[in-house]
Design an enzyme around this catalytic site. Sequence first.
Site, PDB file in Angstrom:
ATOM      1  N   SER A  80     -10.521  23.942  79.252  1.00  0.00           N
ATOM      2  CA  SER A  80     -11.922  23.751  79.850  1.00  0.00           C
ATOM      3  C   SER A  80     -12.754  23.281  78.597  1.00  0.00           C
ATOM      4  O   SER A  80     -12.231  22.073  77.986  1.00  0.00           O
ATOM      5  CB  SER A  80     -12.153  25.148  80.213  1.00  0.00           C
ATOM      6  N   ASP A 212      -8.110  22.667  90.960  1.00  0.00           N
ATOM      7  CA  ASP A 212      -9.160  22.954  90.310  1.00  0.00           C
ATOM      8  C   ASP A 212     -10.409  22.620  90.966  1.00  0.00           C
ATOM      9  O   ASP A 212     -10.785  21.783  91.291  1.00  0.00           O
ATOM     10  CB  ASP A 212      -9.086  22.165  88.906  1.00  0.00           C
ATOM     11  N   HIS A 240      -8.123  26.014  88.139  1.00  0.00           N
ATOM     12  CA  HIS A 240      -8.718  25.806  86.724  1.00  0.00           C
ATOM     13  C   HIS A 240      -8.077  26.574  85.343  1.00  0.00           C
ATOM     14  O   HIS A 240      -7.880  26.169  84.476  1.00  0.00           O
ATOM     15  CB  HIS A 240     -10.317  26.039  86.632  1.00  0.00           C
TER      16      HIS A 240
END
EC number: 3.1.1.-
Length: 263
Positions: A80, A212, A240
């Site tokens: 991320s 995601d 994710h």
Amino acid sequence: MSEHHFVFVHGAGHGGWCWYKLANSLRDNGHKATCIDLKGAGINPTDPNTVSSLDDYDEPLYAFLSQLPNDQKVILVSHSVGGGSMTAAMCLFPSKVSLAVYVAAAMVKPGTLIPERLKNVMKICSGLIEEETEKIWDFTFGNGPQNLPTSIMMKPEYVRDKFYNESPMEDYTLATTLLRPAPVMAFIGIMDIPGAPETDKIPRVYVKTGKDHLFEPVLQEVMLALWPPAHTFLLPDSDHSAFFSQPQELYQFLLQAASSLSP
């Protein structure tokens, strides 16, 4: 089999704890795994509202890399917005990094202006467009409401869908007890990492996540087009948080990527 040392960098709100499945698999198979808590994250005692910059946030990662012996290199793995922290570390310690793996992570070439196209896609995918911001995110204004927020945290009712929509319920349940607010000033810094020519010599791998709901596939494809990596892997059924939803597949990708390095 050559032993590799993997160093994991978490994303917003998370900590080193989120990599526990990967760390366990790697250690069981003769590799080293280090899971960093950035400042104000995981069990790091700093109040995230006091983190002043990206470098301040990344200090634990920098400290770890700086103490490595000169003849040792590590494989960095980020998730991320932790991709920005990893990129910053690559700029400062290029001789300590043999490979950089971005797992559904922010991957922007340092020293370049982020195109408006990428900024817009990032805002839409993360819910940071103006009309969605207060719906999805909670903000803390540690310096008063007249100033920028000091930390951000996803509202509980969106965590399952945005972070863990394909992950086991027990991992989601664990995560909800461990997530912390993330420092806003650190993420502003991701947009302005100075360039470092040596960084381009570090091979990069990107792991795409097909289901995601936060860094949606369209965002990942834009980043890949703007700064193409050496290799790309796809986890078609991952949310994710691939470290929860497809840990064994991600583990195999990490080994495959590591095997591409020269002995």
